[in-house]
Design an enzyme around this catalytic site. Structure first.
Site, PDB file in Angstrom:
ATOM      1  NE  ARG A   1      -4.314   0.035   1.728  1.00 37.71           N
ATOM      2  CZ  ARG A   1      -5.348   0.342   0.951  1.00 37.71           C
ATOM      3  NH1 ARG A   1      -5.438   1.540   0.385  1.00 37.71           N
ATOM      4  NH2 ARG A   1      -6.323  -0.512   0.747  1.00 37.71           N
TER       5      ARG A   1
ATOM      6  CD  GLU B   1      -7.389   2.154   6.433  1.00 35.55           C
ATOM      7  OE1 GLU B   1      -8.097   1.717   5.507  1.00 35.55           O
ATOM      8  OE2 GLU B   1      -6.256   1.726   6.698  1.00 35.55           O
TER       9      GLU B   1
HETATM   10  N1  MTE Z   1     -12.608   4.531  14.500  1.00 36.53           N
HETATM   11  C1  MTE Z   1     -12.691   4.169  15.794  1.00 36.53           C
HETATM   12  N2  MTE Z   1     -13.472   4.889  16.617  1.00 36.53           N
HETATM   13  N3  MTE Z   1     -11.990   3.111  16.285  1.00 36.53           N
HETATM   14  C2  MTE Z   1     -11.147   2.370  15.482  1.00 36.53           C
HETATM   15  O1  MTE Z   1     -10.523   1.415  15.941  1.00 36.53           O
HETATM   16  N4  MTE Z   1     -10.221   2.075  13.203  1.00 36.53           N
HETATM   17  C3  MTE Z   1      -9.909   2.724  11.942  1.00 36.53           C
HETATM   18  C4  MTE Z   1     -11.154   3.394  11.360  1.00 36.53           C
HETATM   19  N5  MTE Z   1     -11.794   4.195  12.339  1.00 36.53           N
HETATM   20  C5  MTE Z   1     -11.044   2.751  14.100  1.00 36.53           C
HETATM   21  C6  MTE Z   1     -11.829   3.835  13.646  1.00 36.53           C
HETATM   22  C7  MTE Z   1      -9.364   1.825  10.942  1.00 36.53           C
HETATM   23  S1  MTE Z   1      -7.718   1.461  10.989  1.00 36.53           S
HETATM   24  C8  MTE Z   1     -10.126   1.301   9.945  1.00 36.53           C
HETATM   25  S2  MTE Z   1      -9.463   0.322   8.733  1.00 36.53           S
HETATM   26  C9  MTE Z   1     -11.569   1.565   9.869  1.00 36.53           C
HETATM   27  O2  MTE Z   1     -12.032   2.365  10.939  1.00 36.53           O
HETATM   28  C10 MTE Z   1     -12.272   0.209   9.871  1.00 36.53           C
HETATM   29  O3  MTE Z   1     -13.642   0.332   9.891  1.00 36.53           O
HETATM   30  P1  MTE Z   1     -14.502   0.587   8.565  1.00 36.53           P
HETATM   31  O4  MTE Z   1     -13.977  -0.354   7.539  1.00 36.53           O
HETATM   32  O5  MTE Z   1     -15.867   0.292   9.014  1.00 36.53           O
HETATM   33  O6  MTE Z   1     -14.272   2.012   8.190  1.00 36.53           O
HETATM   34  N1  LUZ Z   2      -5.476  -4.719   5.435  1.00 40.75           N
HETATM   35  C1  LUZ Z   2      -5.205  -5.563   4.441  1.00 40.75           C
HETATM   36  C2  LUZ Z   2      -5.630  -3.407   5.217  1.00 40.75           C
HETATM   37  O1  LUZ Z   2      -5.059  -6.750   4.686  1.00 40.75           O
HETATM   38  N2  LUZ Z   2      -5.134  -5.089   3.178  1.00 40.75           N
HETATM   39  C3  LUZ Z   2      -5.279  -3.783   2.877  1.00 40.75           C
HETATM   40  O2  LUZ Z   2      -5.201  -3.396   1.723  1.00 40.75           O
HETATM   41  C4  LUZ Z   2      -5.526  -2.893   3.931  1.00 40.75           C
HETATM   42  N3  LUZ Z   2      -5.647  -1.593   3.706  1.00 40.75           N
HETATM   43  C5  LUZ Z   2      -5.865  -0.766   4.712  1.00 40.75           C
HETATM   44  C6  LUZ Z   2      -5.958  -1.283   5.991  1.00 40.75           C
HETATM   45  N4  LUZ Z   2      -5.847  -2.588   6.238  1.00 40.75           N
HETATM   46 MO1  MOS Z   3      -7.350  -0.463   9.513  1.00 35.45          MO
HETATM   47  S1  MOS Z   3      -5.321  -0.170   9.441  1.00 35.45           S
HETATM   48  O1  MOS Z   3      -7.435  -1.283   8.019  1.00 35.45           O
HETATM   49  O2  MOS Z   3      -7.445  -1.712  10.598  1.00 35.45           O
END
Ligand code: MTE
Ligand code: LUZ
Ligand code: MOS
Length: 763
Positions: free
Chosen positions: A316, A718
């Site tokens: 990524r 993210e």
């Molecule tokens: N928001 C909160 N409150 N707590 C979390 O742990 N994780 C983040 C983001 N927002 C997180 C968060 C991360 S790393 C990701 S990948 C996404 O939430 C995952 O959830 P989604 O796929 O539903 O957006």
């Molecule tokens: N996890 C993963 C991830 O396994 N593949 C991805 O592309 C990715 N991208 C963002 C966060 N977690």
């Molecule tokens: Mo988020 S880094 O994809 O858990």
């Protein structure tokens, strides 16, 4: 377009968990009622970062009253292996230790206090080996995981020959502690016939299930992993929850007693991996109009002692090497370098921010050397529809320029710039810095195979509904979004719907809740399940109202025929369906269409769509103390057609502040022996309310959104973290307003107050 239904007690316009969270009613692993006979675990971790493990002495610990049993690698009945992508990580150290605090022995005792006391009585004989903590040193010694990856577009070598300006430099970014409020933990309960039920604080219930099955040497169907919610994950529990799950499972399996392990904060900080630090070299070439013609980069990723998710994170980094810019000639290579740190892992952005920091550094250096504002170069190179990304995907519905232009106009960049200049002309001890940060983030797991999800829906005979998906709620509000989907399709009040725990027995073979894709993937699977049931209900309604199913719609819990309300209400409809023996359950499946990627050519169309945005940062540096504050961050963000503005705004503010923390104040420090020095909140500084920008203004870009997104509402988890990179440059710019002769020797994030002070008074 989805409407938020707010008529009852449950208000889906905000996170449905808010009330439980603030009143302490939400249930985490450590809140589960404990069964009699539960064993509590503690780990004896390696006292050195690298060495040959000669022997372990458990005798003193075993004598401690209340200790039930102590386990080492030789007790593992299956494979002593927890590596998710590459099998290179033992659960318990066997012959070698690779990082400080690497688990060597596992104590099970009557109480947590006894287990921890016993762990302190364990000793190990270890012949020390050299410790490497720097990725470039690891690279020089040939310690790399997997194969290097190279992305290439055009011919950078040829293009450099035609550039008017060429700059080379180095940019390093540091690690980041996840600091989820709920630490890692799991609780295993033995069931009949060698089965186990495990409650785990994990983003990846299936990964925990698969890991446990491997460690115990039993089939996956014997392992049921259940997740109610997490007190945050941020990527730290995408892969790294598996170890603790495997430990409780191991103990429960071997003792036939329930086993629980919830880490204490400092142990969690010392034993778990963090965001991967990177050290990178870049070379950028511009033409006379400041168009970026060529870009080369080498990324040295610090993977820590095992691969964990680092190979995927590395990928990524390459996918985001150009941020939101079009660059016709690119050559970039990335190495995953093995060091003696705890295995680093996923963290919001997943390598993307690390890649984007490097191109922003290159642009900053180019602009400052040329004596122009970086904004000029940024603006001259924004992606537009039809431009190709270095990995072959063609930009479509690109909002890079619209976000940029809208932010300039809406927030009056000209005026902000004048205010900053005026302020700096009239102040000695305080200086302001301005920086813009455009972002672009690809949505989908970069591993195409992972982009799928399933949902299971039951409509009960009383009209209430149970929804299971593979989505894990970790504060990001995915349960609220799932509830919105079900309420939308069935046209019922949200009170009728319960979002069930995430459970591997109800929804199998799930991808982790990650890559910001959870709502898209699981929401579309859920829509599929709902429409199947809905189609059956329409047949039932049509026959009872003596019409055809295509004339039937549901609105506000009422059956409509040709858009005219009938007397038939939801509860009656469900009861009739039930009495007619209609199937009121359905399983939905979704896999993202059109995406593909070929790793041999490093080309394809890996992302369903991209998310764009632009942030304007203004910081103030105290030029006597080296401290800084953020006056304002003004953002135009591409949410698509947001299905939940409150949640999406919360994600944006949270991600932004987490990104600012990573780039400015959060400093993960390992000493040369590989020991974590920043292992408490007294030594690891995360943003508090004073560090939050005084003003955060988030504007929702007006756009149609993408059909690939759930209700055209783009993924939001993210991308906002990426704005944090702008915080770094706004501080650098403020320091340069005080000391124009200073340029960083190389770009080195985080820009802590110590570094600011050095810059302010550097000669
Ligand atoms: N928001 C909160 N409150 N707590 C979390 O742990 N994780 C983040 C983001 N927002 C997180 C968060 C991360 S790393 C990701 S990948 C996404 O939430 C995952 O959830 P989604 O796929 O539903 O957006
Ligand atoms: N996890 C993963 C991830 O396994 N593949 C991805 O592309 C990715 N991208 C963002 C966060 N977690
Ligand atoms: Mo988020 S880094 O994809 O858990």
């Amino acid at each position: 377009m989805i409407k938020n239904i707010t008529k009852g007690k449950v208000d889906t316009s905000r996170n449905i968990d808010s009330h439980n969270h603030v009143t302490g009613r939400s249930i985490y692993v450590d809140d589960l009622p404990e069964l009699q006979g539960t064993l509590y675990l503690a780990v004896f971790g390696s006292p050195v970062a690298h060495g040959h493990l000669r022997s372990v002495d458990l005798s003193a610990a075993e004598k401690l009253p209340g200790v039930f049993r102590i386990f080492t690698a030789k007790d593992i009945p299956g494979a002593n292996q927890i590596g998710g992508i590459i099998p290179d990580e033992p659960l318990l150290a066997d012959k070698e230790v690779h990082f400080h605090e690497m688990p060597i022995a596992l104590v099970a005792a009557e109480s947590e206090a006894i287990a921890m006391e016993a762990a302190k009585l364990i000793t190990a004989e270890i012949d020390p080996l050299p410790v490497i903590i720097d990725p470039r040193e690891a690279f020089a010694k040939g310690h790399i995981s997997g194969s290097p990856r190279t992305f290439q577009l055009g011919d950078s070598n040829k293009a450099f020959a035609e550039c008017a300006h060429i700059f080379e430099g180095k940019a390093d970014s540091g690690g980041q502690e996840h600091l989820y409020i709920e630490t890692q933990g799991a609780y295993a309960i033995p069931m009949e016939n060698g089965s186990l039920r495990i409650a785990s604080s994990t983003q990846g219930p299936t990964a925990v299930q698969r890991t446990i099955a491997g460690v115990l040497g039993i089939p996956m169907h014997k392992i049921e992993v259940d997740v109610t919610r997490l007190g945050g994950g941020f990527g730290g529990k995408e892969d790294q929850a598996s170890a603790w799950g495997a430990m409780v499972a191991l103990v429960a399996h071997l003792t036939n007693k329930p086993a629980k392990f919830v880490l204490h904060r400092m142990d969690d900080m010392r034993m778990t991996g963090k965001r991967n630090p990177y050290s990178s070299d870049y070379k950028i070439g511009l033409d006379k109009d400041y168009k970026i013609i060529a870009y080369e980069a080498t990324f040295y990723q610090n993977s820590g002692a095992a691969a964990d998710l680092s190979p995927a994170i590395l990928e990524r980094t390459l996918f985001h090497l150009n941020n939101s810019y079009y660059i016709p000639n690119v050559l970039a290579t990335a190495y995953s370098c093995r060091t003696n740190l705890p295995p680093n892992t996923a963290f919001r952005g997943f390598g993307g921010p690390q890649g984007m920091f490097v191109i922003e550094s290159a642009i900053h250096q180019a602009a400052n050397t040329l004596g122009i504002d970086p904004i000029v170069i940024q603006e001259a190179n924004l992606l537009k529809d039809g431009d190709v990304f270095p990995y072959g995907q063609i930009a479509k519905e690109a909002e890079a320029i619209s976000c940029w232009e809208e932010s300039k106009e809406r927030f009056d960049l000209k005026k902000i710039r004048e205010e900053v200049a005026n302020f700096n002309a009239n102040n000695e001890a305080l200086k302001k810095g301005l920086a813009l940060m455009p972002i672009c983030f690809g949505i989908s797991f970069t591993n195409t195979m992972m982009n799928n999800a399933r949902a299971l829906v039951h409509v009960y005979s009383d009209g209430s509904i149970g929804v299971s998906t593979g989505a894990v709620e970790m504060g990001q509000g995915v349960n609220t979004k799932m509830l919105q989907v079900a309420a939308h399709y069935f046209a019922v009040a949200p009170e009728r719907i319960k979002i069930e725990s995430t459970n591997t027995t109800r929804v199998a073979n799930t991808s982790p809740t990650a890559a910001s894709s959870t709502a898209d993937l699981n929401g579309k699977a859920l829509a599929h399940a709902c429409t199947q049931i809905l189609d059956r209900l329409k047949e039932v309604a049509a026959s009872s109202l003596d019409t055809s199913a295509d004339k039937i719609t549901l609105k506000n819990e009422t059956v409509y025929v040709d858009d005219i309300a009938s007397d038939l209400q939801w509860e009656q409809l469900i009861l009739s369906a039930f009495q007619q023996r209609v199937n009121l359950s359905a399983k939905g499946h979704y896999s993202t269409p059109t995406i593909h990627f070929d790793k041999t050519t490093e080309k394809g169309h890996p992302f369903a769509y991209h998310v764009y945005g632009t942030a304007i940062f203004v910081s103030t540096v105290d030029c006597i103390r080296g401290t800084y504050t953020f006056d304002a961050v003004k953002i135009v963000h591409d949410f698509g057609a947001s299905m939940n503005r409150m949640i999406d705004l919360g994600q944006t503010e949270g991600g932004l502040v987490q990104g600012i923390g990573w780039m400015t104040m959060e400093e993960v420090i390992y000493d040369e022996t590989g020991r974590l020095r920043s292992d408490a909140l007294s030594t690891y500084k995360i943003p508090d309310i004073y560090a939050v920008p005084k003003e955060i203004d988030v504007h929702f870009l007006k756009t149609d959104g993408s059909d690939m997104a759930l209700f055209k509402s783009k993924a939001v988890g993210e991308p906002p973290l990426l704005y944090g990179v702008g915080a770094y440059f706004s501080v650098i710019n403020a320091v340069r307003a005080f000391n124009p002769n200073w340029m960083p020797e190389f770009y080195d994030a985080p820009i802590t107050p110590e570094k600011v002070l050095m810059g302010l008074y550097a000669i």
